[in-house]
Write an enzyme that holds these catalytic residues in place. Structure first.
Site, PDB file in Angstrom:
ATOM      1  N   VAL A 161      16.678  76.057  16.471  1.00 42.97           N
ATOM      2  CA  VAL A 161      16.525  76.484  15.081  1.00 42.97           C
ATOM      3  C   VAL A 161      15.891  75.412  14.194  1.00 42.97           C
ATOM      4  O   VAL A 161      15.417  75.723  13.101  1.00 42.97           O
ATOM      5  CB  VAL A 161      17.894  76.915  14.514  1.00 42.97           C
ATOM      6  CG1 VAL A 161      18.783  75.719  14.201  1.00 42.97           C
ATOM      7  CG2 VAL A 161      17.734  77.813  13.302  1.00 42.97           C
ATOM      8  N   TYR A 162      15.837  74.163  14.632  1.00 43.17           N
ATOM      9  CA  TYR A 162      15.243  73.116  13.813  1.00 43.17           C
ATOM     10  C   TYR A 162      13.737  73.344  13.690  1.00 43.17           C
ATOM     11  O   TYR A 162      13.003  73.281  14.684  1.00 43.17           O
ATOM     12  CB  TYR A 162      15.494  71.723  14.399  1.00 43.17           C
ATOM     13  CG  TYR A 162      16.946  71.309  14.476  1.00 43.17           C
ATOM     14  CD1 TYR A 162      17.917  71.911  13.681  1.00 43.17           C
ATOM     15  CD2 TYR A 162      17.354  70.303  15.344  1.00 43.17           C
ATOM     16  CE1 TYR A 162      19.247  71.533  13.759  1.00 43.17           C
ATOM     17  CE2 TYR A 162      18.688  69.908  15.418  1.00 43.17           C
ATOM     18  CZ  TYR A 162      19.625  70.520  14.625  1.00 43.17           C
ATOM     19  OH  TYR A 162      20.944  70.144  14.701  1.00 43.17           O
ATOM     20  N   SER A 163      13.299  73.623  12.458  1.00 44.47           N
ATOM     21  CA  SER A 163      11.897  73.968  12.192  1.00 44.47           C
ATOM     22  C   SER A 163      11.441  75.114  13.089  1.00 44.47           C
ATOM     23  O   SER A 163      10.274  75.189  13.496  1.00 44.47           O
ATOM     24  CB  SER A 163      10.976  72.754  12.361  1.00 44.47           C
ATOM     25  OG  SER A 163      11.217  71.792  11.359  1.00 44.47           O
ATOM     26  N   THR A 164      12.384  76.000  13.413  1.00 46.41           N
ATOM     27  CA  THR A 164      12.120  77.183  14.241  1.00 46.41           C
ATOM     28  C   THR A 164      11.330  76.829  15.501  1.00 46.41           C
ATOM     29  O   THR A 164      10.311  77.443  15.821  1.00 46.41           O
ATOM     30  CB  THR A 164      11.382  78.275  13.440  1.00 46.41           C
ATOM     31  OG1 THR A 164      11.933  78.349  12.119  1.00 46.41           O
ATOM     32  CG2 THR A 164      11.551  79.645  14.095  1.00 46.41           C
TER      33      THR A 164
END
Length: 326
Positions: A58-61
């Site tokens: 989910v970090y920066s998708t």
């Protein structure tokens, strides 16, 4: 650099874990570093002996995973020379199954993470949060299948109530499935609620704690002041951090500053040294957007706190509502 076992496993990790959330897409996070800016920091971490790296889909998708995979592939000649962790749970698309801990999402998410990371396996696959909408049996069996397929070596979990974690562990144990070996929890000098149940449970069951936000989103390093003062780009763009801490926490911050001044070290180093000295803590997950942040973290390994120092930084603690599980 010291290397220790992750919980009761035989896996050895560096006592500092570099969190890779800070490296990603500036359009999603104003304070994020792109790959070229992140490389000197990650390179210095490797030079300093860091072998443990944590990211999440989910970090920066997904961009953080891409950067993480490319940089670690460049800086380590052998994949087995570092320990790579990522997570599953967060929203990764617009569809109703693009999130959570269903079997469908877990099996799709691990393949997508491996593709972005450019590797055949992750060392530690973690659930980012508890999913109340999915039966625990479904989640634990799917995670077990990920391990059996060779796509992850170990399983970990992140912030939740201790009873939820214990229920998941019990389910896995009952069915002979793979159990969690680590808990990535919200734990630092201004948020110590984990000491009530989660840390004792982890100690009793051999689970290693790898706390996130060891500096309280920078609060313990001076990025915020009383009355909502924001001193950095990160602090000015961190609504989640704003929800975690209040002005009541500055009594602890001031005590940390006083101890740091007396010892001639940085406040961040005192806060990290305190955490490194707590029973059950394997490796705090440290974020760094400047080289000095990383140097502070490495330097914290050399800081020793006396019993009096510990008493000074702990004595002003104020109990909190449970925060960080969302």
């Amino acid at each position: 650099m010291d290397y220790v076992r992750l919980g009761s496993t035989g896996l050895k990790v560096s006592r500092i874990c570099l969190g890779m959330m800070s490296y990603g897409d500036k359009t999603r996070r104003a304070w994020a570093l792109d790959e070229s800016d992140a490389e000197p920091i990650v390179r210095r971490a490797v030079e300093g002996g860091v072998t443990f790296f944590d990211t999440a889909d989910v970090y920066s998708t997904g961009v953080s995973e891409q950067i993480t995979g490319r940089l670690l592939g460049k800086l380590f000649g052998n994949r087995d020379d570092h320990v790579l962790a990522t997570k599953v749970h967060g929203v990764m698309g617009e569809g109703p199954n693009d999130r959570g801990l269903s079997r469908k999402h877990i099996l799709a998410a691990i393949d997508n993470s491996l593709r972005r990371l450019g590797t055949d396996y992750v060392d530690l696959y973690q659930i980012h949060r508890f999913d109340p909408e999915t039966p625990i049996e479904e989640t634990m069996e799917a995670l077990h299948d990920v391990v059996r397929a060779g796509k992850a070596r170990y399983l970990g979990a992140s912030s939740m109530y201790a009873w939820q974690f214990a229920s998941m562990q019990h389910t896995a144990r009952t069915h002979g499935w793979t159990r969690f070996v680590s808990m990535q929890n919200h734990y630092n000098l201004v948020y110590r609620e984990e000491e009530r149940e989660m840390i004792p449970y982890c100690l009793a069951t051999g689970v290693g704690a790898i706390p996130w936000s060891p500096l309280a989103r920078g609060l313990l390093a001076g990025n915020r002041g009383r009355g909502g003062q924001k001193r950095t780009v990160r602090a000015n763009n961190d609504e989640f951090g704003d929800s975690l801490y209040t002005d009541d926490d500055f009594a602890v911050v001031e005590a940390v500053n006083d101890v740091a001044a007396d010892k001639g070290v940085k406040p961040a180093q005192v806060a990290l040294a305190w955490l490194l000295g707590k029973a059950g803590v394997t490796a705090p997950i440290v974020g760094a957007t400047k080289l000095e942040h990383l140097e502070d973290a490495l330097g914290a390994l050399e800081v020793t706190l006396s019993d009096k120092d510990v008493e000074r930084v702990e004595s002003s603690y104020q109990p909190h509502p449970i925060r960080g599980h969302q």
